[in-house]
Structure formats: structure tokens, C-alpha cells
Enzyme design. Structure first.
Site, mmCIF file in Angstrom:
data_model
loop_
_atom_site.group_PDB
_atom_site.id
_atom_site.type_symbol
_atom_site.label_atom_id
_atom_site.label_comp_id
_atom_site.label_asym_id
_atom_site.label_seq_id
_atom_site.Cartn_x
_atom_site.Cartn_y
_atom_site.Cartn_z
ATOM 1 N N GLU A 1 -4.722 2.237 -4.514
ATOM 2 C CA GLU A 1 -3.250 2.335 -4.534
ATOM 3 C C GLU A 1 -2.682 1.166 -3.739
ATOM 4 O OE1 GLU A 1 -4.496 2.849 -1.324
ATOM 5 O OE2 GLU A 1 -2.660 3.969 -0.837
ATOM 6 N N ASP B 1 -1.975 9.085 -11.091
ATOM 7 C CA ASP B 1 -2.080 7.937 -12.006
ATOM 8 C C ASP B 1 -0.717 7.555 -12.572
ATOM 9 O OD1 ASP B 1 -4.722 7.922 -11.521
ATOM 10 O OD2 ASP B 1 -5.383 8.533 -13.517
ATOM 11 N N HIS C 1 -4.568 14.432 -9.754
ATOM 12 C CA HIS C 1 -4.858 13.002 -9.914
ATOM 13 C C HIS C 1 -4.139 12.378 -11.103
ATOM 14 C CE1 HIS C 1 -7.943 13.666 -6.883
ATOM 15 N NE2 HIS C 1 -7.989 12.348 -6.758
ATOM 16 N N ASP D 1 0.868 -1.192 0.000
ATOM 17 C CA ASP D 1 0.000 0.000 0.000
ATOM 18 C C ASP D 1 0.897 1.231 0.000
ATOM 19 O OD1 ASP D 1 -3.139 0.796 1.031
ATOM 20 O OD2 ASP D 1 -1.541 2.285 1.324
ATOM 21 N N ASN E 1 -1.953 13.023 -4.708
ATOM 22 C CA ASN E 1 -3.089 13.520 -5.488
ATOM 23 C C ASN E 1 -3.380 14.981 -5.167
ATOM 24 O OD1 ASN E 1 -3.829 11.319 -7.063
ATOM 25 N ND2 ASN E 1 -4.952 10.374 -5.375
#
Ligand code: GH3
Ligand code: MG
Ligand code: MG
Length: 364
Positions: A286, A260, A256, A243, A251
Site C-alpha cells: 500500500e 483492493d 481484502h 503510504d 483489510n
């Protein structure tokens, strides 16, 4: 007459295979270039008909495609226009070569001089180089992708493209010798397009579209299969849950889209650090899940440490770290759900003890 046969087939084929074509486009959207099916009709026009007629065929096909697109609203106008324009230029290039090498005359005569096949090959190459070159240049200018690989066709699409060109040459032969046989090519083309669609559907059903890693459902199924194999072979295995730390901050700070990109960078890091038979999934937003067949506990921890360090020291901005939970088979469980639960708890331990670390599960 032969020009009309080609136009009829090109327009009829698009109309008759609308559903397949729509699905194909839907699955290829924004994922690089598409195979140019029109070549099956445009290439034989370039090889055998006068240049003006061959170019006109492209224009008619493009006009029909624009009407078809407006009806089905599947792509953006400028792309269709650009693709159509490159098609016209590619056709003119192939037409010039076919004419200059005597290939066109050979198609219409009863004998094939030895150089005529070379002329056909040169014309096909000219068609491909002009078409692909302009499309790659256009896509590069429009998107400036980081990986130039994304401008090239996938392996399946490339095979379809080659088959399309070969069929185009066959159409040129039937068109000049046995025009009545030409529509039969459409049957082969339908089957080719369907097989390419199956490959795309398989990818869409099993992969995470953002990273190209396995999706959660496929990973679950394949990890269960690997566990059965480990049980049979009395082998060990391990499950890692990864994680990213404070990902929301990335973000919030960089947007965002940067988030990505960071997810894709992690996917690339995982793929290059792990073996080809390890199962890697983007399991959630994520979160990544990894199944390592045939590794003992010390090796699994080494791998987890290597992944953690690779993510922490990646040169890509923004900087990231990850927390990793590890579960061992058979010590922590014998089914995927149990191993997952143990790795999940270990992951929480890693988060609570300060993040950017690897924690191993404990017996439940
Ligand atoms: P922690 O260290 O505790 O894991 O903190 P965190 O911020 O990583 O965890 P949290 O679960 O609070 O937030 C996860 C964030 O991941 C929230 C969401 O905006 C982001 N995220 C999930 N999926 C995507 C995605 O597909 N793209 C982008 N850019 N962000 C995503
Ligand atoms: Mg997180
Ligand atoms: Mg999370």
C-alpha cells in the site's frame, strides 16, 4: 466444400497457434472482454453460406474449442458456452442481412451491384452489434462493474477486432472466387495476433496488475532516466513516497477485496491529480512512489499536500488517509536510491508525528 475449408481453417488455426492463444488468454484473464478471433471464419460463413451451414460452423468451432479448453484447462466452461452462443446469434443476424441485401448473391455472381458493399457493411455491423451487445450485457449482469469502461475492449484489442472483421470480409471474397488462396489469410492472422500479444506482454511486464500503475522495476528505470535528463537540463525534480495510514485496519474491518478497491481508488486519485509525464508506481503493498520531473521544492510540497488532501477527502468508503515523504533533487541526492532513502525517512517522520501529513526530507 467451402464450408469444410472454413471449418478446417478454424480448427487448424486454433491447434497451430495454441501457444500464442494460451498466452493471450493468460494475459487477458479477468481483464474485460477478449477479441473474437473466430470472426475471421464465422463472418465469411455468414456472408456467403446458407444460414444453417454458417450456424453449424459456429457449433463445430465451439465444440472444438471446448475440447481444446478441456485439454488446456484455461478458462471456465460457462464463459466459452456463452461466447459460443453469442457467436451463433451474431452469425445468424449477419446471415439474414447478407441475404436480404443481396450481398450473398453478389459474392457468388460475377458483378457487384453498387448496393452490395453496403449490404456487406450492414452484415458486418449486425455481426458486431449482436456479438458485442450480448457479451457486454452478459458481463454487466455477471460482474456489475463500477467502471463501464472495463466492459469495452482496450485500444489494442479493438484494433485487432477491426482487423479480424476486415480479414473476415477478405476470406468471404477468396472463398467464393479463389478458395485456394483462403489459407493465406491465416498467415496474416498469426502476425496480427502476435502483435496484439506483444502489447499485452509489454503491459504485463511494466504495470502493476492490480492498479494499472507502473510496477517498481519500471518506475526505478524510468525515474533514473528522468534524473539524467534533469541533470543535463539543470532542472529540479522531486520524489514522493506515499503510504496509506493504518491500511491493515481497512483489510481487517472491510475485507481484502475492499482493501483492493481502496488501492485502485488511490491509483485513480493519483493519476487524476498528477501530470501525464509524472511517474506513478505502486511500489509495494500500500505504498506508492511518484517522480515529479521539473518541479521546484515549493511546487513539490503543494502537489504532495494536494494528494494528501484528495485521499483524505475522497468520497469513497472506507475513509482513508495517507502519509507522504518528499525528497528534492538535487538538494537531497543525485541518484534515485539516495532520494528514495531521504523520502523514506521523511515518511517515517510523517507517520511518527501523527500520520495524514506531508514531511520533507532533511539533508543526510
Ligand atoms: P501504517 O499507518 O503504519 O502504515 O499502518 P499500515 O497498517 O498501513 O501498515 P502495515 O505495513 O502494518 O500494513 C500494510 C498492510 O497493507 C498489510 C497488508 O495486509 C496490506 N496490503 C498489502 N498489500 C495489499 C494488497 O494488495 N491488497 C490489500 N487488500 N491489502 C494489502
Ligand atoms: Mg501503511
Ligand atoms: Mg506500508
Amino acid at each position: 466444400m467451402r464450408w469444410l475449408v472454413l471449418v478446417g481453417l478454424a480448427v487448424g488455426y486454433t491447434e497451430a497457434t495454441s501457444r500464442v492463444e494460451l498466452l493471450y488468454r493468460y494475459l487477458s484473464t479477468d481483464r474485460g472482454p477478449r477479441t473474437n478471433i473466430v470472426a475471421v471464419w464465422a463472418l465469411p460463413a455468414a456472408l456467403t453460406l446458407p444460414a444453417g451451414l454458417a450456424a453449424l460452423l459456429n457449433v463445430v468451432v465451439l465444440a472444438h474449442l471446448l475440447i481444446w479448453t478441456a485439454r488446456t484447462a484455461s478458462t471456465r466452461l460457462h464463459r466459452e458456452l456463452f461466447t459460443g452462443a453469442t457467436g451463433v446469434l451474431a452469425t445468424l443476424a449477419a446471415s439474414m442481412i447478407s441475404d436480404a441485401t443481396g450481398a450473398r448473391a453478389a459474392f457468388w455472381s460475377f458483378s457487384w451491384p453498387w448496393w452490395a458493399p453496403l449490404g456487406v457493411l450492414a452484415a458486418v455491423l449486425a455481426y458486431t452489434v449482436v456479438n458485442a451487445g450480448l457479451i457486454i450485457a452478459g458481463m454487466y449482469t455477471a460482474t456489475r462493474p463500477v467502471r463501464l469502461r472495463s466492459l469495452l475492449l482496450s485500444r489494442d484489442d479493438f484494433a485487432l477486432e477491426c482487423a479480424t472483421l476486415v480479414l473476415g470480409v477478405f476470406v468471404a471474397v477468396t472463398l467464393t472466387r479463389t478458395p485456394w488462396l483462403t489459407p493465406a489469410v491465416a498467415v496474416v492472422l498469426v502476425l496480427l495476433q502476435r502483435s496484439a500479444l506483444v502489447a499485452k506482454l509489454r503491459d504485463a511486464a511494466t504495470q502493476d496488475s492490480k492498479t494499472g500503475l507502473l510496477n517498481a522495476a519500471t518506475w526505478d528505470e524510468r525515474a533514473a532516466g528522468e534524473l539524467r535528463r534533469a541533470e543535463r537540463d539543470h532542472a529540479s525534480a522531486a520524489l514522493l513516497l506515499i503510504d496509506l495510514d493504518h491500511f491493515k485496519l481497512i483489510n481487517d474491518t472491510h475485507g481484502h477485496l475492499a482493501g483492493d478497491d481502496a488501492l485502485r481508488a488511490v491509483a485513480t486519485a493519483l493519476t487524476s491529480e498528477l501530470r501525464s509525464h509524472d511517474l506513478i508506481a505502486r511500489y509495494g503493498g500500500e505504498e506508492f512512489a511518484v517522480f515529479l520531473p521539473a518541479v521546484d521544492p515549493p511546487a513539490a510540497i503543494t502537489v504532495a499536500e494536494r494528494i494528501r488532501s484528495r485521499i483524505a477527502h475522497a468520497s469513497t468508503a472506507p475513509a482513508m488517509t495517507a502519509s507522504i515523504g518528499v525528497a528534492h533533487y538535487p538538494q537531497h541526492g543525485t541518484i534515485v536510491a539516495d532520494l528514495f532513502a531521504v523520502a523514506d525517512l521523511a515518511l517515517y517522520d510523517a507517520k511518527h508525528s501523527g500520520r495524514n501529513q506531508v514531511c520533507v526530507g532533511t539533508q543526510r
